[in-house]
Design an enzyme around this catalytic site. Structure first.
Site, short mmCIF file in Angstrom:
data_model
loop_
_atom_site.label_atom_id
_atom_site.label_comp_id
_atom_site.label_asym_id
_atom_site.label_seq_id
_atom_site.Cartn_x
_atom_site.Cartn_y
_atom_site.Cartn_z
N HIS D 14 4.29 -15.79 6.73
CA HIS D 14 4.32 -17.25 6.68
C HIS D 14 5.10 -17.70 5.45
O HIS D 14 5.58 -16.92 4.64
CB HIS D 14 2.91 -17.86 6.73
CG HIS D 14 2.16 -17.87 5.43
ND1 HIS D 14 1.24 -18.85 5.12
CD2 HIS D 14 2.20 -17.02 4.37
CE1 HIS D 14 0.74 -18.58 3.93
NE2 HIS D 14 1.28 -17.51 3.45
N CYS D 33 4.82 -19.09 -2.92
CA CYS D 33 4.38 -19.16 -1.52
C CYS D 33 5.40 -19.87 -0.65
O CYS D 33 5.29 -19.86 0.58
CB CYS D 33 3.03 -19.87 -1.41
SG CYS D 33 1.70 -18.98 -2.24
N HIS D 39 6.76 -14.28 3.22
CA HIS D 39 5.89 -13.22 2.71
C HIS D 39 4.77 -13.11 3.75
O HIS D 39 4.86 -13.76 4.80
CB HIS D 39 5.37 -13.52 1.30
CG HIS D 39 4.45 -14.68 1.23
ND1 HIS D 39 4.90 -15.99 1.30
CD2 HIS D 39 3.10 -14.76 1.12
CE1 HIS D 39 3.86 -16.81 1.23
NE2 HIS D 39 2.75 -16.10 1.12
N HIS D 41 0.41 -11.69 4.85
CA HIS D 41 -0.95 -11.32 4.46
C HIS D 41 -1.64 -10.56 5.59
O HIS D 41 -1.27 -10.71 6.76
CB HIS D 41 -1.80 -12.57 4.17
CG HIS D 41 -1.31 -13.40 3.03
ND1 HIS D 41 -1.43 -13.02 1.72
CD2 HIS D 41 -0.68 -14.61 3.01
CE1 HIS D 41 -0.92 -13.96 0.93
NE2 HIS D 41 -0.45 -14.94 1.68
N ASP D 79 -1.15 -12.20 15.38
CA ASP D 79 -1.04 -10.85 14.79
C ASP D 79 0.39 -10.34 14.92
O ASP D 79 0.96 -10.32 16.01
CB ASP D 79 -2.01 -9.89 15.50
CG ASP D 79 -2.06 -8.55 14.79
OD1 ASP D 79 -2.01 -8.52 13.54
OD2 ASP D 79 -2.13 -7.52 15.49
N HIS D 80 0.94 -9.89 13.79
CA HIS D 80 2.32 -9.42 13.72
C HIS D 80 3.29 -10.51 14.18
O HIS D 80 4.32 -10.22 14.80
CB HIS D 80 2.50 -8.11 14.51
CG HIS D 80 1.91 -6.93 13.80
ND1 HIS D 80 0.55 -6.73 13.69
CD2 HIS D 80 2.48 -5.90 13.11
CE1 HIS D 80 0.33 -5.62 13.00
NE2 HIS D 80 1.47 -5.11 12.63
N GLU D 124 -7.65 -15.12 2.73
CA GLU D 124 -6.20 -14.88 2.63
C GLU D 124 -5.90 -13.70 1.71
O GLU D 124 -4.99 -12.91 1.96
CB GLU D 124 -5.50 -16.14 2.14
CG GLU D 124 -4.01 -16.11 2.32
CD GLU D 124 -3.36 -17.45 2.02
OE1 GLU D 124 -2.85 -18.09 2.94
OE2 GLU D 124 -3.39 -17.88 0.84
#
Lengths: 135, 135, 135, 135, 135, 135
Positions: D14, D33, D39, D41, D79-80, D124
């Site tokens: 994100h 950010c 980047h 998480h 996811d991914h 997070e």
């Protein structure tokens, strides 16, 4: 309602001791936690702020700012310190985890710029946790 | 080769300080860890024994027995204690985690009835771990 | 308002099974959790007490005392036991984590000497948690 | 009152960025950010359902079913993935953890067959947690 | 022999992709990890140094110094970055966790002032860990 | 040398019991672990493979493949099962964690397509861990 939590860790020495009691009474009430030669913990501190989201940023509160407030007002005064003798905001207070949580609340409650302080949690060991909500 | 690990936790006060150095040197070398008013940690101790399995029991070593050995020889001497002034087997030793691990090794190495002591680990914080293998 | 949490762990066998249902229905409803040959878990139990602080001690409740109450009334009856057949306070109750939490609540609610029982949490696996507040 | 929690994990990319702001403002508000190269998480998602127990099953809600609902409506979409460009229910929303929690709430609130959605939590990092209760 | 471990965390985006392969082959080999829109992780990095203790300090290596070396040479180049396009020491390398561990090793092996680099570990998720020992 | 670890969890019932011993001897040797009505655990299994990296993929072994091998050969035979009576590869073996680790090793050692099986770890509780390396 949104809740944001910031977690910090500090390592401190302490001793449970009420000067109104005799040494024997302190030993009876607090057991090994009253050892006059001190012991210590890695305390985990969680500070929880409640409020609404700013639609411009998607933040309830900027966590960089919340972190700085916690570091300046709490961590710098407790980390690698003796909670009985060195922490100004614990002066005269028996440093149980309950009392640490309440004292942290009192230090932070007026310093949260966005949202409101909702809860302060202290994990003293992996089996004993404490929470204060200044309701 | 089998390895069995027993994990125990203790909470202690300590201070890093070498009496051969001046206070300024101790402060320079050890920083806030040298605070003369002490600080403390929840230390996690892991004791690892290596060996073969007893086919009658399926055990390398009875973990109840290993636990008792660790409690009697280590935990009873460090939990809720001051490592600098109260722990006999740390006398005269700077209580870094490296030195704690080596001192625990020395206490336990001759007391393991089955298998052989393989490693002693100390977790001082969630970011700093230490291990000693008396090779 | 203060909250104090004590965490304990127990290892038990159980099986989800309602005798009112046929074996096929039990299998359909409970799946592999209904295996007649049993399975088991390391359950994490958290008992949360709410109340005010005693100013003489800084304690809401003495955690040594709370621990003893939990050990005597709960852990001694569930640890290394079969929850379906050996635990008196689970007799006739399907041992889902929800029902375990409620049964623990009922065992403890009248036995807390300081503060009031607020919540009972059960972690059955690292992905499935359960809480009961007897509101 | 009972509460059941199901925990799931997803790994996503994100970037925090508000198109109403200049790049300099985004950089000033969101710092690293806002990196335009992304980047990511490992997000931990906890979905908490509140309600009463079905006496026939001892369940508040069948966790296999709750898991399937979360996988289908949330995990398969995040996811991914890139939360800014690929997740339909985050379209036009700054992907702060607060906004992710609220968006997950909106996806799930009408799809819980037993009990009612009570809370959505997002972890997070190990130091920053977020919760939304659609009160 | 002593071992000292320092743990750091970073959050990064990446994508598994070998430019020698077609998009279909990348998709077949790497699955969802090859998503061209990126995904990301909270990586846990552990750097393990082996050696002897300095009897003056009780340290194998000063962990403040080891932390600074890791921050300067690794974390500043990977945290909140895209490992494929922004990290100089990953240039031309497929950013699998295996390759990240080896690249971190290469960055650090000549920069450890006390003791010797022994191992680099990467935890990509809570279920997948990786280690490189440059033997 | 690289090492890749895959972590899986299973929940099972078991009992420590050697049919060569009387019930009294089993009780004396195994204590509450010998309860004839069973108990159980959430076991954490870690499978560690050692080897070199394939330069085409950056993988030592594809973890999706390693996961499938573990699920098919181990997890499907132990999860929500009775290790004493239902798991074929534990037949006639006292189900201590040491023996489970060795039995898992024997099941997997010939089935690893890339690299070589290096270690099998079993975490029976948060305080007791076991490892087998088939050296």
């Amino acid at each position: 309602m949104f809740f944001v939590t910031r977690r910090e860790i500090f390592s401190a020495a302490h001793r449970l001791y009420n000067p109104k009691f005799s040494d024997e009474e302190n030993e009876r009430i607090f057991g090994k936690c009253s050892n006059p030669n001190w012991h210590g913990h890695n305390y985990i501190l969680e500070v929880i702020v409640a409020g609404e989201i700013n639609p411009e940023t998607g933040y309830l509160i900027d966590l960089k700012l919340l972190k700085e407030i916690i570091i300046k007002n709490i961590i710098d005064k407790v980390d690698h310190k003796n909670l009985n003798t060195e922490t100004d905001f614990m002066s005269g207070i028996i440093p149980t985890a309950e009392n640490i949580a309440a004292a942290v609340w009192n230090q932070l409650v007026d310093k949260i710029p966005d949202g409101k302080l909702y809860s302060v949690k202290i994990y003293e060991t992996e089996n004993n946790y404490f929470e204060y909500r200044g309701e």
